[in-house]
Scaffold this motif. Structure first.
Motif, PDB file in Angstrom:
ATOM      1  N   LYS A  61      88.460  24.838   3.445  1.00 18.09           N
ATOM      2  CA  LYS A  61      88.784  23.634   2.687  1.00 18.09           C
ATOM      3  C   LYS A  61      88.864  22.486   3.673  1.00 18.09           C
ATOM      4  CE  LYS A  61      91.434  26.243  -0.511  1.00 18.09           C
ATOM      5  NZ  LYS A  61      92.483  27.084   0.036  1.00 18.09           N
ATOM      6  N   VAL A  74      75.325  42.561  11.848  1.00 13.94           N
ATOM      7  CA  VAL A  74      75.637  41.542  10.854  1.00 13.94           C
ATOM      8  C   VAL A  74      76.008  42.259   9.564  1.00 13.94           C
ATOM      9  CG1 VAL A  74      74.757  39.576   9.574  1.00 13.94           C
ATOM     10  CG2 VAL A  74      73.996  39.981  11.913  1.00 13.94           C
ATOM     11  N   ASP A  76      76.591  43.270   5.691  1.00 16.77           N
ATOM     12  CA  ASP A  76      75.734  43.099   4.514  1.00 16.77           C
ATOM     13  C   ASP A  76      76.018  41.804   3.770  1.00 16.77           C
ATOM     14  OD1 ASP A  76      74.660  45.515   5.049  1.00 16.77           O
ATOM     15  OD2 ASP A  76      75.832  46.617   3.565  1.00 16.77           O
ATOM     16  N   LEU A  77      77.290  41.453   3.708  1.00 20.46           N
ATOM     17  CA  LEU A  77      77.662  40.340   2.835  1.00 20.46           C
ATOM     18  C   LEU A  77      77.496  38.980   3.501  1.00 20.46           C
ATOM     19  CD1 LEU A  77      80.832  41.908   1.216  1.00 20.46           C
ATOM     20  CD2 LEU A  77      78.624  41.534   0.146  1.00 20.46           C
ATOM     21  N   ARG A  79      76.058  35.648   4.550  1.00 20.69           N
ATOM     22  CA  ARG A  79      75.029  34.680   4.199  1.00 20.69           C
ATOM     23  C   ARG A  79      75.686  33.312   4.019  1.00 20.69           C
ATOM     24  NH1 ARG A  79      74.731  36.634  -1.670  1.00 20.69           N
ATOM     25  NH2 ARG A  79      75.609  34.862  -2.770  1.00 20.69           N
ATOM     26  N   LYS A 105      84.877  37.870   4.957  1.00 23.81           N
ATOM     27  CA  LYS A 105      86.300  37.833   4.660  1.00 23.81           C
ATOM     28  C   LYS A 105      86.643  38.372   3.281  1.00 23.81           C
ATOM     29  CE  LYS A 105      90.157  34.959   5.892  1.00 23.81           C
ATOM     30  NZ  LYS A 105      90.592  33.609   6.116  1.00 23.81           N
ATOM     31  N   PRO A 107      87.502  40.693   0.841  1.00 24.10           N
ATOM     32  CA  PRO A 107      87.741  42.122   1.020  1.00 24.10           C
ATOM     33  C   PRO A 107      86.848  42.890   0.052  1.00 24.10           C
ATOM     34  CG  PRO A 107      89.687  40.993   0.131  1.00 24.10           C
ATOM     35  CD  PRO A 107      88.599  39.996   0.205  1.00 24.10           C
ATOM     36  N   SER A 108      85.697  43.310   0.570  1.00 21.10           N
ATOM     37  CA  SER A 108      84.638  43.824  -0.287  1.00 21.10           C
ATOM     38  C   SER A 108      85.102  44.990  -1.138  1.00 21.10           C
ATOM     39  CB  SER A 108      83.482  44.272   0.575  1.00 21.10           C
ATOM     40  OG  SER A 108      83.930  45.289   1.441  1.00 21.10           O
ATOM     41  N   LYS A 109      86.136  45.680  -0.642  1.00 18.39           N
ATOM     42  CA  LYS A 109      86.513  46.904  -1.304  1.00 18.39           C
ATOM     43  C   LYS A 109      87.173  46.644  -2.661  1.00 18.39           C
ATOM     44  CE  LYS A 109      88.680  51.104   0.405  1.00 18.39           C
ATOM     45  NZ  LYS A 109      89.324  51.615   1.612  1.00 18.39           N
ATOM     46  N   TYR A 110      87.942  45.587  -2.730  1.00 15.93           N
ATOM     47  CA  TYR A 110      88.715  45.415  -3.951  1.00 15.93           C
ATOM     48  C   TYR A 110      88.347  44.184  -4.758  1.00 15.93           C
ATOM     49  CZ  TYR A 110      91.539  49.204  -2.481  1.00 15.93           C
ATOM     50  OH  TYR A 110      91.956  50.441  -2.116  1.00 15.93           O
ATOM     51  N   THR A 111      87.620  43.281  -4.158  1.00 11.79           N
ATOM     52  CA  THR A 111      87.262  42.089  -4.910  1.00 11.79           C
ATOM     53  C   THR A 111      85.765  42.080  -5.107  1.00 11.79           C
ATOM     54  OG1 THR A 111      88.948  41.069  -3.580  1.00 11.79           O
ATOM     55  CG2 THR A 111      87.759  39.631  -5.058  1.00 11.79           C
ATOM     56  N   PRO A 112      85.303  42.771  -6.121  1.00 12.06           N
ATOM     57  CA  PRO A 112      83.869  42.841  -6.285  1.00 12.06           C
ATOM     58  C   PRO A 112      83.347  41.468  -6.684  1.00 12.06           C
ATOM     59  CG  PRO A 112      84.981  43.907  -8.118  1.00 12.06           C
ATOM     60  CD  PRO A 112      86.039  43.365  -7.216  1.00 12.06           C
ATOM     61  N   LYS A 113      82.275  41.067  -6.093  1.00 14.97           N
ATOM     62  CA  LYS A 113      81.541  39.913  -6.584  1.00 14.97           C
ATOM     63  C   LYS A 113      82.316  38.623  -6.467  1.00 14.97           C
ATOM     64  CE  LYS A 113      77.597  39.140  -8.099  1.00 14.97           C
ATOM     65  NZ  LYS A 113      76.425  39.785  -7.553  1.00 14.97           N
ATOM     66  N   LYS A 114      81.970  37.851  -5.482  1.00 11.27           N
ATOM     67  CA  LYS A 114      82.533  36.506  -5.450  1.00 11.27           C
ATOM     68  C   LYS A 114      81.365  35.586  -5.206  1.00 11.27           C
ATOM     69  CE  LYS A 114      87.369  36.266  -4.200  1.00 11.27           C
ATOM     70  NZ  LYS A 114      88.269  36.361  -3.083  1.00 11.27           N
TER      71      LYS A 114
ATOM     72  N   PHE B  73      82.910  41.783 -14.656  1.00 16.79           N
ATOM     73  CA  PHE B  73      82.778  42.980 -13.832  1.00 16.79           C
ATOM     74  C   PHE B  73      81.673  43.934 -14.264  1.00 16.79           C
ATOM     75  CE2 PHE B  73      87.138  41.519 -13.256  1.00 16.79           C
ATOM     76  CZ  PHE B  73      87.114  41.340 -11.889  1.00 16.79           C
ATOM     77  N   ASN B 159      79.491  44.684  -7.858  1.00 18.53           N
ATOM     78  CA  ASN B 159      79.059  44.713  -6.468  1.00 18.53           C
ATOM     79  C   ASN B 159      78.377  46.043  -6.146  1.00 18.53           C
ATOM     80  OD1 ASN B 159      78.975  44.908  -3.643  1.00 18.53           O
ATOM     81  ND2 ASN B 159      80.718  43.536  -3.460  1.00 18.53           N
ATOM     82  N   LEU B 162      80.106  48.903  -4.500  1.00 17.56           N
ATOM     83  CA  LEU B 162      81.129  49.606  -5.270  1.00 17.56           C
ATOM     84  C   LEU B 162      80.504  50.604  -6.240  1.00 17.56           C
ATOM     85  CD1 LEU B 162      83.622  46.729  -6.074  1.00 17.56           C
ATOM     86  CD2 LEU B 162      83.740  48.438  -4.288  1.00 17.56           C
ATOM     87  N   MET B 167      83.821  55.445  -5.069  1.00 18.61           N
ATOM     88  CA  MET B 167      84.559  54.263  -5.487  1.00 18.61           C
ATOM     89  C   MET B 167      85.008  54.361  -6.936  1.00 18.61           C
ATOM     90  SD  MET B 167      85.900  51.949  -4.184  1.00 18.61           S
ATOM     91  CE  MET B 167      86.302  51.676  -2.531  1.00 18.61           C
ATOM     92  N   TRP B 226      83.908  56.960   1.323  1.00 17.24           N
ATOM     93  CA  TRP B 226      83.126  55.838   0.803  1.00 17.24           C
ATOM     94  C   TRP B 226      82.777  54.869   1.931  1.00 17.24           C
ATOM     95  CZ3 TRP B 226      84.707  50.639   0.739  1.00 17.24           C
ATOM     96  CH2 TRP B 226      83.822  49.785   0.094  1.00 17.24           C
ATOM     97  N   ARG B 292      95.910  43.165  -4.376  1.00 15.34           N
ATOM     98  CA  ARG B 292      95.640  42.411  -5.593  1.00 15.34           C
ATOM     99  C   ARG B 292      96.025  40.934  -5.554  1.00 15.34           C
ATOM    100  NH1 ARG B 292      91.593  44.308  -7.785  1.00 15.34           N
ATOM    101  NH2 ARG B 292      91.679  46.524  -8.016  1.00 15.34           N
ATOM    102  N   ASN B 297      94.085  36.937   2.754  1.00 12.79           N
ATOM    103  CA  ASN B 297      93.239  35.865   3.255  1.00 12.79           C
ATOM    104  C   ASN B 297      94.078  34.835   3.965  1.00 12.79           C
ATOM    105  OD1 ASN B 297      90.931  37.007   2.321  1.00 12.79           O
ATOM    106  ND2 ASN B 297      91.064  36.014   0.326  1.00 12.79           N
ATOM    107  N   GLN B 583      71.660  39.645  -2.211  1.00  8.40           N
ATOM    108  CA  GLN B 583      72.536  40.417  -1.347  1.00  8.40           C
ATOM    109  C   GLN B 583      71.728  41.538  -0.719  1.00  8.40           C
ATOM    110  OE1 GLN B 583      76.393  41.041  -3.153  1.00  8.40           O
ATOM    111  NE2 GLN B 583      76.445  43.040  -2.189  1.00  8.40           N
ATOM    112  N   VAL B 584      72.078  41.884   0.515  1.00  5.54           N
ATOM    113  CA  VAL B 584      71.454  43.062   1.108  1.00  5.54           C
ATOM    114  C   VAL B 584      72.531  44.110   1.323  1.00  5.54           C
ATOM    115  CG1 VAL B 584      69.525  41.971   2.288  1.00  5.54           C
ATOM    116  CG2 VAL B 584      71.760  42.054   3.385  1.00  5.54           C
ATOM    117  N   SER B 585      72.122  45.367   1.357  1.00 11.38           N
ATOM    118  CA  SER B 585      73.087  46.395   1.706  1.00 11.38           C
ATOM    119  C   SER B 585      72.427  47.401   2.626  1.00 11.38           C
ATOM    120  CB  SER B 585      73.633  47.070   0.452  1.00 11.38           C
ATOM    121  OG  SER B 585      72.691  47.943  -0.082  1.00 11.38           O
TER     122      SER B 585
END
Lengths: 115, 662
Positions: A61, A74, A76-77, A79, A105, A107-114, B73, B159, B162, B167, B226, B292, B297, B583-585
């Motif tokens: 910000k 690098v 995966d996420l 860009r 940053k 947290p790919s595990k719990y916040t899918p898709k941002k 989702f 995602n 996931l 997962m 995972w 959650r 961050n 996205q790439v994985s």
């Protein structure tokens, strides 16, 4: 218990200084190892497995930016537009990253898709 | 239809509130019918929560994108199983699942554990109610899963990383674990409130704690698996805060499982157990909060998040409330006996507890350090891997050793002579193993060497226990060896289940030490035809090819793997790129050697325009022991959990059938 605690405090006061995590705007003046957090700006050029990947990071910000050069894996996420953290040192205005420390940053595990 | 879901949650909230008020009133005024009606309200709250989960699931299956949650989702082409598991893909759904599991556990616990005594259960109900009120409050007023909007044409989707069976199973396992810890906590508080601070609450909740703890353990291993296969950096645990979030309550619960044995047997550590169960439950709340609330961050983004402050407030309430209760009941929590010797089973349990709690608290310190330092100094400071690794060694290695000593050492007081007799063979095993390992070149890592020497010691003690037990059984009954072994375990499920779990932890320790202390990593840029040597493997890069699948471009490198002159495998590490998601994985390729437990782990890090690839190869020795340990852990937990009629009878004699005080 007291002994355990003492060992712990001793360690955390000597070695446990940890890594300060900063934004591009607060980077100036820090010469030691820091973790830099910011948003990746276009363009991303270069080669992470060669001479280095070049891009700028901006305050998530804010408007302050800093050029970054990075080598190593690098994620995966990664860009432009994503928030990342990378460790390294500020060297004459350029943030030289420690190889392999770039992480995205969100947290790919719990916040899918941002997006 | 969203109205039905919303209404069910409001009903659930009301019922939980009623359970609290009526429960406290019933318990305080000793009105049995009021207490019973509070209990029924708890069961009804479970039904209401189930209805709202049903509504959300139906919406997910029908891809009803007018539900904000569904469109955030899932997407149309997502396979059905992922549509269903998107139930715990987001914050609102996870909270709903928490509520469902909580009311389910609560209803089952109060219905099944009547033996604990009516007076105790009467006080347990309102405590469970409070937790249920909190979570239903969140899903009704703060983070409703039934928000609606104008339905978009398609949802955002899930995602890609996931989209993995691990997962799908990992979050519900963790929730079953987190939430399960509510039961022993509620019984502990019930015991304090009712003043029945004998061992009854522990006996009543032993299986619940064990169940929750087993779920937490398995859930974490699934998460590690995972990370290992999907995230593609070659490891399985990175001391990431969200991983630590699950490890901390597990450590606290492990300590609790051990220390309650001392209380059952000796009437000691009563206050300590109350504190431990509070710690475990608060940490499970904290874990949910961490994953959650967005606090990780930055503390700034946390204050913007909607549920964060609520969680923090509730955690403070739980900690303050239970500490006050413990303090007020201190006179009732005096120990019956004192510690007689520092070399005894009790003392070993105590050391084990101190180490587990110390490890747990140092992790907690590490996790909260960035937040605390940002709050205090305005500059967030993170602690990294070295910090955690240091403490894992400092506390973990002694714990490993204690695992060998604890089960064999005598209660009350162990003489030097008996110590020598008991530990002669394990000690010999450890020395032999240590010498053998140094000869084999394992001295390259001192912590690894220590871990293995200790492991040999523990393995020998476990084996010894099984052999001695079987022999004693044979001498007693004259059964053949296999039968004697079977009936030995069947007659002492808790004890031998525990040993099996110890064996699993041992495998885990060996796997962790092997894959972290003795791994090899090489990377190189390769053109087609070029090769890379990693230890005794030679990897030859043959070329690239790309195929288009439904929603991705899949690029795969072909790597021939040679060992000892012959080709043993062809592997295809590569990348998928998803044009829609931009996205790439990484799609890593893993070859497990089942004989040695070693993995060859290949990553295509970068594909260059001229056809070369940047390529990384890792050799992770013994890492497969980790997954095998998961199975053994499951078996051990199942043995310890299995209902045992003999034990029930013993307990019935000890505590009387149904106390008739209400």
């Amino acid at each position: 218990v007291a002994a355990v605690l003492a060992v712990f405090l001793l360690y955390s006061s000597i070695a446990g200084g940890g890594t300060p995590s900063l934004r591009p705007s607060s980077l100036a003046g820090h010469t030691g190892k820091v973790a830099l957090a910011g948003r990746v700006l276009r363009p991303v050029t270069g080669d992470a497995h060669g001479a280095g990947l070049h891009f700028r990071l901006r305050d998530v910000k804010g408007t302050a930016t800093v050029p970054v050069v990075y080598t190593g894996s690098v994620p995966d996420l990664f860009r432009p537009g994503r928030d990342v953290v990378v460790e390294g040192h500020l060297r004459s205005g350029v943030f030289v990253a420690i190889p392999g420390t770039l992480v995205t940053k969100c947290p790919s595990k719990y916040t899918p898709k941002k997006s | 239809v969203p109205e039905l879901g919303r209404a069910a949650l409001v009903v659930c909230f009301g019922l939980a509130l009623y359970a609290v008020v009526a429960g406290f009133a019933g318990a305080y005024l000793r009105r049995r019918r009021l207490a019973l009606s509070a209990q029924n309200a708890l069961v009804a709250a479970f039904v209401a929560a189930a209805v709202s989960v049903g509504v959300l699931l139906a919406a997910l299956v029908r891809s009803d994108f007018s539900f904000t949650y569904v469109s955030s989702f899932t997407s149309r082409e997502l396979p059905l199983s992922y549509k269903l598991t998107a139930l715990w893909g987001g914050q609102e759904g996870s909270l709903l699942l928490w509520l469902l599991v909580l009311t389910g556990y609560g209803a089952a616990a109060v219905l099944l554990d009547r033996r604990a005594g009516r007076e105790l259960v009467a006080w347990v109900v309102p405590v469970l109610g409070i937790v249920a009120v909190f979570f239903s409050l969140l899903v009704v007023f703060v983070a409703s899963p039934f928000k609606t909007h104008v339905a978009p044409a398609d949802g955002v989707g899930l995602n890609s990383s996931l989209q993995s069976p691990y997962m799908q199973a990992h979050p519900p396992m963790l929730y079953l674990g987190y939430v399960g810890l509510t039961v022993p906590f509620a019984f502990a508080m019930g015991a304090l409130l009712s003043g029945r601070t004998d061992e009854r609450w522990i006996v009543a909740t032993r299986r619940w704690t064990l169940l929750a703890w087993a779920f937490l353990g398995i859930g974490q291993l699934l998460g590690a698996k995972w990370a290992y296969e999907e995230v593609g950096w070659g490891g399985y645990y990175a001391w990431d805060p969200v991983e630590n979030a699950a490890l901390m309550p597990w450590l606290a619960a492990t300590a609790f499982l051990h220390s309650v044995m001392v209380q059952e047997r000796k009437g000691m550590l009563k206050v300590w157990n109350m504190l431990l169960v509070t710690l475990a439950f608060s940490l499970s709340l904290f874990g949910t909060f961490l994953t959650r609330s967005g606090v990780l961050n930055s503390i700034h983004s946390f204050t913007e998040g909607s549920i964060g402050p609520w969680f923090l407030g509730f955690i403070c309430f739980v900690v303050a409330g239970s500490l006050t209760l413990v303090f007020r009941r201190l006179p009732l929590l005096r120990s019956k006996t004192k510690l007689e010797s520092l070399a005894s089973r009790e003392a070993t349990f105590l050391y084990n507890n101190l180490l587990l709690v110390a490890l747990c608290l140092t992790i907690l310190w590490g996790v909260t350090f960035p937040i605390l330092s940002e709050a205090v100094r305005g500059e967030s400071v993170t602690v990294g891997r070295p910090y955690y690794d240091f403490f894992l060694r400092a506390f973990g290695l002694p714990l490993l050793l204690l695992m060998g000593i604890g089960p064999l050492i005598a209660w009350r007081r162990a003489s030097l002579r008996s110590l020598g007799r008991t530990f002669l063979w394990p000690f010999v095993a450890a020395v032999v193993a240590g010498a053998g390992l140094i000869a084999a070149g394992a001295g390259s890592s001192i912590p690894g060497l220590v871990a293995y020497t200790f492991s040999a010691f523990v393995a020998a003690t476990i084996a010894l226990e099984f052999i001695r037990g079987t022999q004693a059984r044979r001498a007693l009954s004259g059964e053949p060896v296999v039968r004697a072994f079977g009936s030995l375990v069947a007659r002492n499920r808790r004890r031998y289940g525990g040993y099996i779990v110890h064996a699993a932890i041992l495998m885990l320790a060996i796997g962790v030490a092997g894959s972290s202390a003795y791994n090899t990593s090489r990377s190189a840029r390769l053109a087609p035809g070029q090769s890379l040597k990693v230890r005794d493997y030679t990897l030859v890069y043959r070329g690239l090819n790309s195929t288009r699948s439904e929603n991705a471009v899949e690029t795969r490198a072909t790597i021939d793997v040679y060992r000892g002159g012959s080709r043993i495998a062809t592997m295809h590490p590569g990348k998928n790129s998803y044009p829609v998601e931009q996205q790439v994985s990484n799609e890593v390729s893993i070859r497990s050697d089942l004989l040695t437990g070693e993995d060859l782990f290949l990553i295509t890090e970068q594909v260059n325009r001229n056809g070369t690839i940047d390529f990384k190869a890792l050799i992770n020795p013994l890492v497969n022991l980790l997954w095998a340990a998961g199975l053994v852990f499951l078996i051990g937990s199942a043995v310890a959990l299995w209902p045992d009629a003999r034990e029930e009878r013993r307990l019935a004699v000890r505590y009387g059938h149904l106390p008739q005080e209400v």
